[in-house]
Design a protein around this motif. Structure first.
Motif, mmCIF file in Angstrom:
data_model
loop_
_atom_site.group_PDB
_atom_site.id
_atom_site.type_symbol
_atom_site.label_atom_id
_atom_site.label_comp_id
_atom_site.label_asym_id
_atom_site.label_seq_id
_atom_site.Cartn_x
_atom_site.Cartn_y
_atom_site.Cartn_z
ATOM 1 N N LEU A 259 -60.116 6.035 49.181
ATOM 2 C CA LEU A 259 -60.302 6.663 47.289
ATOM 3 C C LEU A 259 -58.866 6.654 46.761
ATOM 4 O O LEU A 259 -58.968 6.386 45.462
ATOM 5 N N HIS A 260 -58.098 6.234 47.779
ATOM 6 C CA HIS A 260 -56.442 6.338 46.608
ATOM 7 C C HIS A 260 -56.081 4.944 46.411
ATOM 8 O O HIS A 260 -55.035 4.457 46.399
ATOM 9 N N ILE A 261 -56.616 4.183 47.517
ATOM 10 C CA ILE A 261 -56.351 2.726 47.189
ATOM 11 C C ILE A 261 -56.078 2.011 45.681
ATOM 12 O O ILE A 261 -54.971 1.168 45.535
ATOM 13 N N PHE A 262 -56.761 2.250 44.880
ATOM 14 C CA PHE A 262 -56.752 2.174 43.385
ATOM 15 C C PHE A 262 -56.816 2.939 42.284
ATOM 16 O O PHE A 262 -56.927 2.883 40.943
ATOM 17 N N GLN A 263 -56.585 4.304 43.383
ATOM 18 C CA GLN A 263 -55.564 5.025 42.720
ATOM 19 C C GLN A 263 -53.542 5.341 42.337
ATOM 20 O O GLN A 263 -53.494 4.744 42.695
ATOM 21 N N LEU A 264 -53.407 4.698 40.929
ATOM 22 C CA LEU A 264 -52.000 5.052 40.611
ATOM 23 C C LEU A 264 -51.413 5.529 39.874
ATOM 24 O O LEU A 264 -51.733 6.259 38.656
ATOM 25 N N HIS A 265 -50.247 6.713 40.124
ATOM 26 C CA HIS A 265 -50.055 7.883 40.075
ATOM 27 C C HIS A 265 -48.592 8.146 39.606
ATOM 28 O O HIS A 265 -47.828 7.206 40.256
ATOM 29 N N PRO A 266 -48.086 8.107 37.830
ATOM 30 C CA PRO A 266 -46.327 7.808 37.242
ATOM 31 C C PRO A 266 -46.108 8.768 38.126
ATOM 32 O O PRO A 266 -45.682 9.990 38.352
ATOM 33 N N PHE A 267 -44.009 7.779 38.376
ATOM 34 C CA PHE A 267 -43.766 9.040 38.787
ATOM 35 C C PHE A 267 -42.005 8.194 37.853
ATOM 36 O O PHE A 267 -42.268 6.774 38.297
ATOM 37 N N ALA A 268 -41.069 8.890 37.120
ATOM 38 C CA ALA A 268 -40.062 9.356 37.067
ATOM 39 C C ALA A 268 -39.296 7.965 37.977
ATOM 40 O O ALA A 268 -39.230 8.426 38.700
ATOM 41 N N THR A 269 -38.670 7.099 37.416
ATOM 42 C CA THR A 269 -37.579 6.396 38.942
ATOM 43 C C THR A 269 -36.399 7.238 39.151
ATOM 44 O O THR A 269 -35.598 7.107 37.931
ATOM 45 N N ASN A 488 -49.062 26.379 35.934
ATOM 46 C CA ASN A 488 -49.392 25.284 34.583
ATOM 47 C C ASN A 488 -49.436 23.490 34.647
ATOM 48 O O ASN A 488 -48.554 23.224 35.563
ATOM 49 N N ARG A 489 -50.639 22.673 33.984
ATOM 50 C CA ARG A 489 -50.155 21.465 34.691
ATOM 51 C C ARG A 489 -50.739 20.138 33.823
ATOM 52 O O ARG A 489 -50.118 19.455 33.801
ATOM 53 N N LEU A 490 -49.643 21.437 32.903
ATOM 54 C CA LEU A 490 -48.606 20.655 31.591
ATOM 55 C C LEU A 490 -48.035 19.326 32.373
ATOM 56 O O LEU A 490 -47.016 20.271 32.423
ATOM 57 N N CYS A 491 -47.696 18.356 32.015
ATOM 58 C CA CYS A 491 -46.595 17.674 32.453
ATOM 59 C C CYS A 491 -46.317 16.231 31.940
ATOM 60 O O CYS A 491 -47.561 15.700 31.785
ATOM 61 N N ALA A 492 -45.590 15.410 31.452
ATOM 62 C CA ALA A 492 -45.596 13.983 31.066
ATOM 63 C C ALA A 492 -46.205 13.343 31.589
ATOM 64 O O ALA A 492 -46.925 12.495 31.503
ATOM 65 N N LEU A 493 -45.461 12.885 33.123
ATOM 66 C CA LEU A 493 -45.883 11.837 33.344
ATOM 67 C C LEU A 493 -46.217 12.452 35.038
ATOM 68 O O LEU A 493 -47.201 11.368 35.871
ATOM 69 N N ILE A 494 -45.790 12.901 35.591
ATOM 70 C CA ILE A 494 -46.161 12.482 37.151
ATOM 71 C C ILE A 494 -47.216 14.904 37.192
ATOM 72 O O ILE A 494 -46.965 15.500 36.296
#
Length: 494
Positions: A259-269, A488-494
């Motif tokens: 299920l994670h193959i096509f899931q892309l999650h954003p993270f700051a470099t 708190n799950r509020l987060c801009a990117l991750i």
């Protein structure tokens, strides 16, 4: 011309920042506090203009219903012209937050216009599910309502939300195509589908290009666990690119499960290593477990875990300034960086880029102060090596690092660590007003406050920036902002 530029910089810009950009009026409605931002002016104007188009040239209620349907169809272009928010923002050259605002406003307007069309139309006809046009019109309305209410569960079940949202959107296009009668409307719906598919193909081509250098050379990752809920992921890039501070990538690790193959999650470099040509051959991400992908990643990780990954990006970086004003952080003489907890991941890349730019004579910055409030176990261990590398590179020239550990008593004597003891660690919490006041006494040129903190601290920094705007103080809220607490799950990117 030079005189006009100086006048605008000295007089108009401070007024603009203090009275518009940093204005946050508060209203109370039914016991709910509402914070109004200047950016709300744009959707208000957009709504007003749309209402004008609803009325101009309309001579009957029936015409009003048809006009509402046409406006709804036209508005759908803003929703379907790109298959992905990140990719759409990059194509337009705007920040992700701006693009998401455009998407939400357009979706709301398209839904409202569709509701107006349905209400007016049902007054003149008798509804029958056997009528294909009426049935699919009803389905379109139901899907619009679903799309408006689905974001309420986004924070808790992001993956389910994303799949459901995309499925509803696809069905909306099909239902509208079955609902409309005119060939012009059908061609418009087909154009929306083709445009969305074309941008999707472009994004897939970009992902393939970024990930596949050759048959045996893919994106490889190594993972290091730092504490109970934080890890560092280093990606070895088959095709190097020049990294800029503020960029992010979207990551997928297929070995975590089908299920994670096509899931892309954003993270700051957070960090990168360059080759002799100045292009990054590896990038590092700092990931704190919350739920979903990040929690699964930490739970299944082992010491020194390695494997291959998919990435999409880079996306970003952020721009300095409100209302589309574009500036470079390196153009400011003085930087005051405020971070709390995991917010340090947004500040480290800018420090690295400024220090590299100083060696190349490409920046004007003369002084940097980083004030970091440590909130949880593992914060210091996660960023320690990178911070020490930065102070060693600077060697006391312009970078000053002050860390407050709220898990330690403020009565403890400050500790000195790092290269030549250039990092100072205090116990207790930060007095942000005091820190800024001390820094203003040594101000060099225009001072830029860069913020990646909890919401309460951002509010304080906004007030301080507004109060000192005539002293050439400006504010930059980075796109990545940490959540307020572990729950708190509020987060801009991750």
């Amino acid at each position: 011309m030079h005189t006009l530029s100086r006048f605008m910089s000295a007089n108009f810009r401070p007024w603009w920042l203090a009275n518009l950009a940093y204005l946050r009026p508060r209203l109370h409605f039914l016991g709910i506090k509402i914070i109004l931002k200047p950016q709300f002016l744009i959707p208000i104007l957009y709504t007003a203009c749309t209402i004008v188009f609803n009325l101009v040239g309309v001579h009957s209620v029936t015409q009003a219903g048809v006009r509402a349907a046409h406006i709804s169809l036209i508005t759908l272009f803003l929703l379907f012209w790109a298959s992905d928010h990140e990719f759409g923002a990059r194509l337009l050259g705007v920040t992700l937050g701006t693009y998401q605002s455009i998407h939400r406003i357009s979706a709301f307007m398209a839904g409202i216009q569709a509701v107006v069309h349905v209400i007016i139309t049902t007054q003149n006809i008798k509804f029958s599910v056997s009528d294909a046009s009426q049935f699919y019109g009803l389905m379109t309305g139901c899907m619009f309502l679903s799309l408006l209410f689905l974001p309420m569960v986004r924070r808790r079940v992001y993956e389910v939300f994303l799949w459901t949202h995309q499925g509803c959107a696809i069905f909306v296009l099909y239902a509208i195509w079955r609902h409309v009668d005119s060939s012009v409307s059908k061609r418009w719906v087909c154009m929306l589908a083709i445009t969305c598919a074309a941008t999707g193909v472009l994004q897939i081509v970009r992902i393939i290009f970024r990930n596949l250098a050759s048959r045996n050379k893919l994106v490889r990752y190594t993972m290091e666990t730092l504490g109970n809920d934080i890890c560092r992921v280093t990606l070895l890039l088959p095709k190097p690119w020049k990294v800029h501070a503020g960029e992010r990538v979207r990551l997928s690790i297929p070995q975590m499960g089908l299920l994670h193959i096509f899931q892309l999650h954003p993270f700051a470099t957070v960090w990168w290593e360059n080759d002799k040509n100045g292009a990054a051959v590896s990038i590092s991400l700092l990931i704190r477990a919350r739920s979903g992908f990040t929690r699964t990643l930490l739970d299944r990780s082992v010491v020194g875990q390695k494997g291959w990954a998919w990435i999409d990006g880079p996306y970003g970086p952020s721009y300095v300034g409100p209302f589309g004003y574009v500036g470079e952080v390196g153009d400011y003489g003085h930087l005051f960086m405020a971070a709390t907890g995991i917010g340090i991941v947004a500040q480290l890349p800018y420090i690295k880029e400024i220090l590299d730019g100083r060696l190349a004579g490409q920046v004007r910055t003369q002084r940097i102060l980083l004030v970091w409030q440590i909130e949880q176990d593992g914060d210091w261990e996660a960023a320690r090596d990178w911070l020490q590398a930065l102070v060693k590179q600077d060697n006391g020239y312009m970078l000053k690092v002050i860390i407050y550990n709220q898990m330690e008593s403020s009565s403890n004597a400050p500790g000195l660590v790092g290269h030549h003891d250039l990092i100072t660690i205090y116990g207790g919490e930060v007095n942000w007003e005091q820190q800024l006041s001390l820094e203003l006494k040594e101000q060099i040129g225009t001072l830029l406050i860069m913020v990646s903190t909890q919401r309460s601290v951002r509010t304080i920094m906004m007030q301080l920036a507004k109060r000192n705007v005539k002293q050439k103080v400006e504010l930059f809220e980075l796109e990545f902002q940490p959540w307020s607490s572990p729950n708190n799950r509020l987060c801009a990117l991750i």
